[in-house]
Enzyme design. Sequence first.
Site, PDB file in Angstrom:
ATOM      1  N   TYR A   1      10.144   9.179  -6.306  1.00  0.00           N
ATOM      2  CA  TYR A   1       9.688   9.644  -4.986  1.00  0.00           C
ATOM      3  C   TYR A   1      10.575  10.801  -4.499  1.00  0.00           C
ATOM      4  CZ  TYR A   1       8.855   9.139   0.119  1.00  0.00           C
ATOM      5  OH  TYR A   1       8.565   9.339   1.449  1.00  0.00           O
TER       6      TYR A   1
ATOM      7  N   ILE B   1      -8.421   8.880  -0.248  1.00  0.00           N
ATOM      8  CA  ILE B   1      -9.052   8.660  -1.553  1.00  0.00           C
ATOM      9  C   ILE B   1     -10.360   7.880  -1.390  1.00  0.00           C
ATOM     10  CG2 ILE B   1      -7.644   6.628  -2.107  1.00  0.00           C
ATOM     11  CD1 ILE B   1      -7.635   8.236  -5.012  1.00  0.00           C
TER      12      ILE B   1
HETATM   13  C1  AKB Z   1      10.099   4.966   2.137  1.00  0.00           C
HETATM   14  O1  AKB Z   1      10.780   3.988   2.469  1.00  0.00           O
HETATM   15  O2  AKB Z   1       9.786   5.231   0.967  1.00  0.00           O
HETATM   16  C2  AKB Z   1       9.666   5.918   3.228  1.00  0.00           C
HETATM   17  C3  AKB Z   1      10.651   7.031   3.403  1.00  0.00           C
HETATM   18  C4  AKB Z   1      11.950   6.776   4.029  1.00  0.00           C
HETATM   19  O3  AKB Z   1      10.371   8.129   3.033  1.00  0.00           O
HETATM   20  N1  AKB Z   1       9.488   5.218   4.455  1.00  0.00           N
END
Ligand code: AKB
Length: 319
Positions: free
Chosen positions: A144, A40
């Site tokens: 995530y 970015i």
């Molecule tokens: C996180 O902790 O978010 C990353 C992963 C395990 O994808 N390191």
Amino acid sequence: MVLEMGGKILVTGSSGQIGSELTGALISRFGSSNVIATDIQSPVRNDCRTASLDVTDRDAVFSFIKKEKVSTVIHLAAILSARGEKEPALAFNVNVNGMRNILDASVSADVGLLFFPSTIGVFGAGTPRENVPVETITRPSTMYGITKLLCEQLGEYYSAKYELDVRGMRLPGIVSYRAPPGGGTTDYSIEMLRAAAEGRGYSCFLKEDCRLPMMYMPDAIDSIMKMLEAPEDRLKHRTCFNVMAFSFSPSELEQEIRRLRPEFRVTYTPDERQLIADTWPRSLDTSAAAEEWGFAPSYTLTAMVDDMLKHLTPVSRRQ
Ligand code: AKB
């Protein structure tokens, strides 16, 4: 399509923990004139071309990939688990809209190969805890995990529908000493090693017995390079390979560190990141990665701790 000499390789998120090391490996293998490192904010490095590229800016992504005649995209730009829980809208925008922009621009500019990292975050509380197979219950509870699971599925969809070879692996926590990680749940491991190397104690944000799958950065880089160069016809899976080298808990890491730094002490004050870790498995079945593209990590926990402390210890503290 396999990653080949000669084509232009675009790396997004190249200033991050993985990008800063993978970019160097790509340059060593394919030459500095074939690699463009972006983030970015324009990355600071003098071994290849650099540029600023915001993956959420669809027009910018389209024109960059076309103008540079990119043949391979290594798409690393992403928001990790802990930051994603604090800023879910940002995580969705970067991880999902960013991936979609990269996919669409790649199709429109005839990119052959696209790699992105998935994560153990795609698993959830309903997933088995040990030796988790590739195909299992994937109902993540974090933004995530949700976004990365969608990236896996979008990758499969674009591979099937368009001539775009999308590949990805579910990375565990990656331990490294060059660029700091940013906003992950497994970051405690690097913070702990750094504290020990600097002669400080450490207050850990996960419980002492919280075991998670992990891997040392040299094995992560080697695995990504292997996967990129694997013949496509050997791959039965595409975007969801499980990889890990070993599992450890914070107290097991603390004990390993004490082997070399007997005075080192950790206190445990779990915070909201423990809730994320509680939904992740302790170990994964990596046999598909081994069979289909030769995944074979070499570092043990002990070898990793030795190497990390060697690199992290300030010169003034070395004996
Ligand atoms: C996180 O902790 O978010 C990353 C992963 C395990 O994808 N390191």
